[in-house]
Scaffold this motif. Structure first.
Motif, mmCIF file in Angstrom:
data_model
loop_
_atom_site.group_PDB
_atom_site.id
_atom_site.type_symbol
_atom_site.label_atom_id
_atom_site.label_comp_id
_atom_site.label_asym_id
_atom_site.label_seq_id
_atom_site.Cartn_x
_atom_site.Cartn_y
_atom_site.Cartn_z
ATOM 1 N N ARG A 25 0.776 -1.214 0.059
ATOM 2 C CA ARG A 25 -0.047 0.076 -0.102
ATOM 3 C C ARG A 25 0.855 1.221 -0.092
ATOM 4 N N ASP A 26 1.689 1.276 0.895
ATOM 5 C CA ASP A 26 2.756 2.384 0.785
ATOM 6 C C ASP A 26 3.741 2.542 -0.376
ATOM 7 N N ALA A 27 4.009 1.470 -1.122
ATOM 8 C CA ALA A 27 4.614 1.701 -2.317
ATOM 9 C C ALA A 27 3.666 2.107 -3.367
ATOM 10 N N VAL A 28 2.538 1.671 -3.431
ATOM 11 C CA VAL A 28 1.551 1.976 -4.586
ATOM 12 C C VAL A 28 1.125 3.500 -4.262
ATOM 13 N N ALA A 29 1.168 3.961 -3.091
ATOM 14 C CA ALA A 29 0.616 5.148 -2.975
ATOM 15 C C ALA A 29 1.634 6.344 -3.209
ATOM 16 N N ARG A 30 3.112 5.917 -3.224
ATOM 17 C CA ARG A 30 4.085 6.762 -3.286
ATOM 18 C C ARG A 30 4.237 6.985 -5.082
ATOM 19 N N ILE A 31 3.808 6.169 -5.718
ATOM 20 C CA ILE A 31 4.302 5.817 -7.128
ATOM 21 C C ILE A 31 3.408 7.189 -7.781
ATOM 22 N N ALA A 32 4.174 7.702 -8.762
ATOM 23 C CA ALA A 32 3.004 8.777 -9.518
ATOM 24 C C ALA A 32 2.745 7.920 -10.931
ATOM 25 N N TRP A 33 1.319 7.518 -10.925
ATOM 26 C CA TRP A 33 0.884 6.669 -11.795
ATOM 27 C C TRP A 33 0.935 7.284 -13.014
ATOM 28 N N ASP A 34 0.730 8.611 -13.374
ATOM 29 C CA ASP A 34 0.529 9.338 -14.574
ATOM 30 C C ASP A 34 1.946 9.414 -15.163
ATOM 31 N N MET A 35 2.165 8.245 -15.726
ATOM 32 C CA MET A 35 3.913 8.100 -16.381
ATOM 33 C C MET A 35 3.726 8.399 -17.775
ATOM 34 N N PRO A 36 4.603 8.884 -18.508
ATOM 35 C CA PRO A 36 4.955 8.902 -19.975
ATOM 36 C C PRO A 36 5.520 7.849 -20.111
ATOM 37 N N ALA A 37 4.841 7.106 -21.536
ATOM 38 C CA ALA A 37 5.163 6.061 -22.198
ATOM 39 C C ALA A 37 6.369 6.231 -22.919
ATOM 40 N N ARG A 38 6.985 5.150 -23.092
ATOM 41 C CA ARG A 38 8.162 5.288 -24.104
ATOM 42 C C ARG A 38 7.921 4.162 -25.114
ATOM 43 N N ALA A 39 8.370 4.587 -26.287
ATOM 44 C CA ALA A 39 8.245 3.582 -27.672
ATOM 45 C C ALA A 39 9.474 2.749 -27.355
ATOM 46 N N LEU A 40 9.199 1.460 -27.197
ATOM 47 C CA LEU A 40 10.338 0.626 -27.158
ATOM 48 C C LEU A 40 10.038 -0.757 -28.368
ATOM 49 N N GLU A 41 11.238 -1.098 -28.995
ATOM 50 C CA GLU A 41 11.159 -2.282 -29.600
ATOM 51 C C GLU A 41 10.798 -3.713 -28.967
ATOM 52 N N PRO A 42 9.821 -4.431 -29.523
ATOM 53 C CA PRO A 42 9.634 -5.478 -28.924
ATOM 54 C C PRO A 42 10.687 -6.334 -28.864
ATOM 55 N N HIS A 43 10.861 -7.283 -27.925
ATOM 56 C CA HIS A 43 11.956 -8.156 -27.723
ATOM 57 C C HIS A 43 11.319 -9.450 -26.842
ATOM 58 N N PRO A 44 10.886 -10.273 -27.887
ATOM 59 C CA PRO A 44 10.390 -11.619 -27.165
ATOM 60 C C PRO A 44 11.863 -12.652 -26.599
ATOM 61 N N LEU A 45 11.285 -13.381 -25.558
ATOM 62 C CA LEU A 45 12.313 -14.401 -25.337
ATOM 63 C C LEU A 45 11.685 -15.768 -25.119
ATOM 64 N N GLY A 46 12.535 -17.017 -25.088
ATOM 65 C CA GLY A 46 12.211 -18.182 -25.080
ATOM 66 C C GLY A 46 11.189 -18.456 -23.797
ATOM 67 N N CYS A 47 11.558 -17.795 -22.783
ATOM 68 C CA CYS A 47 10.756 -18.006 -21.376
ATOM 69 C C CYS A 47 9.298 -17.794 -21.622
ATOM 70 N N LEU A 48 8.648 -17.113 -22.640
ATOM 71 C CA LEU A 48 7.505 -16.499 -22.614
ATOM 72 C C LEU A 48 6.641 -17.688 -22.892
ATOM 73 N N ARG A 49 7.100 -18.805 -23.096
ATOM 74 C CA ARG A 49 6.388 -20.161 -23.393
ATOM 75 C C ARG A 49 5.810 -20.507 -22.063
ATOM 76 N N HIS A 50 6.129 -19.865 -20.647
ATOM 77 C CA HIS A 50 5.696 -20.300 -19.520
ATOM 78 C C HIS A 50 4.505 -19.496 -19.193
ATOM 79 N N LEU A 51 4.144 -18.342 -20.082
ATOM 80 C CA LEU A 51 3.021 -17.551 -19.665
ATOM 81 C C LEU A 51 1.583 -18.092 -19.645
ATOM 82 N N ALA A 52 1.636 -19.153 -20.559
ATOM 83 C CA ALA A 52 0.459 -20.080 -20.627
ATOM 84 C C ALA A 52 0.199 -20.715 -19.391
ATOM 85 N N ARG A 53 0.775 -21.308 -18.874
ATOM 86 C CA ARG A 53 0.769 -22.072 -17.602
ATOM 87 C C ARG A 53 0.521 -20.929 -16.496
#
Ligand SMILES: [Fe+2]
Length: 204
Positions: A25-53
């Motif tokens: 709760r303390d950490a969430v309250a201190r975060i300024a959630w209105d953050m600017p987005a960055r344009a990042l190139e996608p970069h998939p990895l092999g470990c993403l196969r575990h997301l289905a599980r």
């Protein structure tokens, strides 16, 4: 700038807001959630196969976040701090993180970093430490966590694991993968950890 990643940040924030724990709760309250987005190139990895599980294992409060991640995994910029020389090939094929916000993530934040970590089954993330304080929230259960000189303790999905500044910690997965949300604060946000553990993989 509004991007489709705003929905990801919204789900990330919504999950954190659901966690009934003073530190979070303390950490969430201190975060300024209105953050600017960055344009990042996608970069998939092999470990993403575990997301289905991970979608199957995630508790109801985390499901919307994990489902979004699984559906959009190839559009995101996944990273690895370590290389094969650090912890071996099995680790690198089963490890990756996504910085949601921070000094290099999908949203810009110079004060706090947060994101998601994936570890495949039967992986040891050896003892390491860093200056930043770290709060982990596993979204899948079954992983064993250790801090300081203590033993490994199995943690359930939805628990909160707190690693104090500069204290050694380690994780090891069992038969299920780990997906964990992390928050880093109070130290260099993109620092590589100091490794003190050994890198042998497997549970033999
Ligand atoms: Fe850590």
């Amino acid at each position: 700038m509004t991007t489709k990643f705003d929905e990801l940040l919204g789900r990330f924030h919504a999950y954190l807001a659901s966690v009934d724990h003073a530190l979070v709760r303390d950490a969430v309250a201190r975060i300024a959630w209105d953050m600017p987005a960055r344009a990042l190139e996608p970069h998939p990895l092999g470990c993403l196969r575990h997301l289905a599980r991970a979608v199957e294992l995630a508790p109801p409060a985390a499901k919307p976040l994990v489902q979004w991640l699984a559906e959009h995994r190839n559009d995101l910029r996944w990273g690895q701090t370590y290389g094969e020389a650090d912890f071996g090939k099995a680790f690198i094929d089963n490890y990756g993180w996504l910085e949601m916000f921070g000094t290099r993530g999908h949203f810009a934040n110079e004060e706090v970093a947060a994101g998601l970590l994936i570890l495949g089954p039967d992986i040891v993330y050896p003892d390491h430490h860093h200056v930043a304080e770290e709060i982990y929230m596993p979204l899948t259960g079954g992983t064993e966590w250790r801090m300081g000189e203590g033993g490994f303790r199995r943690r359930a999905a939805g628990e909160v694991v707190h690693h104090a500044s500069n204290v050694n910690h380690a994780m090891r997965t069992a038969e299920e993968p780990l997906l964990a949300l992390y928050i880093w604060r109070g130290g260099p946000l993109a620092a590589k950890s100091t490794i003190t553990g050994t890198a042998t993989q497997g549970r033999g």
